[in-house]
Design a protein around this motif. Structure first.
Motif, PDB file in Angstrom:
ATOM      1  N   LEU A 132      37.726  35.230  42.886  1.00 36.05           N
ATOM      2  CA  LEU A 132      37.534  34.194  41.881  1.00 36.05           C
ATOM      3  C   LEU A 132      37.114  32.850  42.469  1.00 36.05           C
ATOM      4  O   LEU A 132      36.203  32.200  41.930  1.00 36.05           O
ATOM      5  CB  LEU A 132      38.801  34.034  41.038  1.00 36.05           C
ATOM      6  CG  LEU A 132      38.709  33.035  39.879  1.00 36.05           C
ATOM      7  CD1 LEU A 132      37.589  33.410  38.912  1.00 36.05           C
ATOM      8  CD2 LEU A 132      40.043  32.941  39.148  1.00 36.05           C
ATOM      9  N   LEU A 136      33.635  30.923  41.382  1.00 38.03           N
ATOM     10  CA  LEU A 136      33.570  29.561  40.853  1.00 38.03           C
ATOM     11  C   LEU A 136      32.689  28.668  41.715  1.00 38.03           C
ATOM     12  O   LEU A 136      31.960  27.809  41.195  1.00 38.03           O
ATOM     13  CB  LEU A 136      34.983  28.985  40.743  1.00 38.03           C
ATOM     14  CG  LEU A 136      35.910  29.695  39.753  1.00 38.03           C
ATOM     15  CD1 LEU A 136      37.299  29.078  39.788  1.00 38.03           C
ATOM     16  CD2 LEU A 136      35.335  29.652  38.341  1.00 38.03           C
ATOM     17  N   THR A 230      24.436  32.920  35.760  1.00 35.36           N
ATOM     18  CA  THR A 230      25.871  33.053  35.505  1.00 35.36           C
ATOM     19  C   THR A 230      26.227  34.491  35.178  1.00 35.36           C
ATOM     20  O   THR A 230      27.216  35.044  35.696  1.00 35.36           O
ATOM     21  CB  THR A 230      26.296  32.130  34.345  1.00 35.36           C
ATOM     22  OG1 THR A 230      26.094  30.767  34.722  1.00 35.36           O
ATOM     23  CG2 THR A 230      27.766  32.339  33.994  1.00 35.36           C
ATOM     24  N   TYR A 237      30.996  39.641  40.445  1.00 32.69           N
ATOM     25  CA  TYR A 237      32.450  39.486  40.533  1.00 32.69           C
ATOM     26  C   TYR A 237      33.174  40.718  40.001  1.00 32.69           C
ATOM     27  O   TYR A 237      34.179  41.168  40.577  1.00 32.69           O
ATOM     28  CB  TYR A 237      32.871  38.253  39.735  1.00 32.69           C
ATOM     29  CG  TYR A 237      34.357  38.091  39.603  1.00 32.69           C
ATOM     30  CD1 TYR A 237      35.131  37.661  40.690  1.00 32.69           C
ATOM     31  CD2 TYR A 237      35.000  38.341  38.394  1.00 32.69           C
ATOM     32  CE1 TYR A 237      36.505  37.511  40.577  1.00 32.69           C
ATOM     33  CE2 TYR A 237      36.365  38.192  38.266  1.00 32.69           C
ATOM     34  CZ  TYR A 237      37.122  37.773  39.367  1.00 32.69           C
ATOM     35  OH  TYR A 237      38.470  37.634  39.241  1.00 32.69           O
TER      36      TYR A 237
END
Length: 241
Positions: A132, A136, A230, A237
């Motif tokens: 994570l 980010l 994105t 991810y």
């Protein structure tokens, strides 16, 4: 017109200024050359770092000639209506983006153009899956370096500068979209190979055409660029890419 003359808005140029071509190539060389330097100690982040440096130098260069980024597509959006209209306008670059991807998938891949070398992609983004903090971090870079930075440089500056500087030259708009698209594609070759060069080159062409169709409004392109990247990083991810 001399190389040091004030850069005029696209609508007011009347004669060709061939200095714009080496000027654009010089800033591209600055971006690629500085990336090689940054790659010596931060390979994964050398692209964003070099683009940031290039935009700083370019901003100073433009300011010295009385040009602001609003003249290169970062137009003001006064009121909620102007801001809300960015979303429907974003359908233009999204549609052309989809067409570019489809062209590679349905025409390029049957002809042998496939992603065969994924080592560079894995080396750069392989640690995003399940991480994570890394997700980010890259999302922050997506919206600053890619969505804003690349659109400002490759579309806002390059397309505007070439289209304005080559006034009176037959096919000037074709040059203004094709040359930045080629440079944009080449900028992704070092870690994506030939497939990445062609794919991102066509995407760059789609975005450059959209930029002109939208009367040099960068905001819809920034929105589409950031959203697509994105989605790609969230897929990385989740281990879906």
């Amino acid at each position: 017109m001399q190389a040091t003359a004030t850069i005029q808005p696209l609508e007011t140029e009347r004669t060709a200024n061939w200095w714009v071509v080496p000027e654009v190539l010089a800033f591209a060389a600055l971006a690629f050359g500085s990336r090689l330097v940054f790659a010596q100690f931060a390979w994964a982040y050398s692209g964003p770092m070099s683009l940031l440096l290039t935009l700083v130098v370019l901003t100073l260069y433009l300011r010295a000639r009385g040009v602001a980024w609003r003249d290169m597509g970062l137009i003001r959006l006064p009121g909620w209506r102007a801001k809300a209209l960015v979303l429907p306008k974003a359908l233009v670059p999204f549609a052309l983006f989809a067409a570019a991807v489809a062209l590679v998938m349905f025409v390029g891949e049957p002809m042998g153009l496939t992603r065969t070398d994924t080592a560079g992609v894995e080396e750069r983004w392989g640690n995003v899956e399940g991480n994570l903090p890394m997700l980010l971090l890259w999302l922050g870079l997506v919206w600053t370096s890619a969505a804003f930075g690349e659109e400002m440089f490759f579309r806002g500056y390059m397309v505007t500068r070439l289209a304005a500087g080559l006034a009176g030259v037959p096919g000037r708009l074709a040059i203004a979209v094709l040359l930045p698209a080629l440079i944009f594609g080449y900028g992704h070759y070092y870690y994506q190979g030939l497939f990445g060069l062609v794919m991102t080159g066509l995407i760059g062409l789609a975005f450059a055409i959209s930029f002109l169709l939208l009367k040099r409004n960068l905001w819809p392109l920034v929105l589409v660029h950031g959203t697509i990247d994105t989605i790609n990083f969230v897929a990385l991810y989740l281990g879906e890419a």
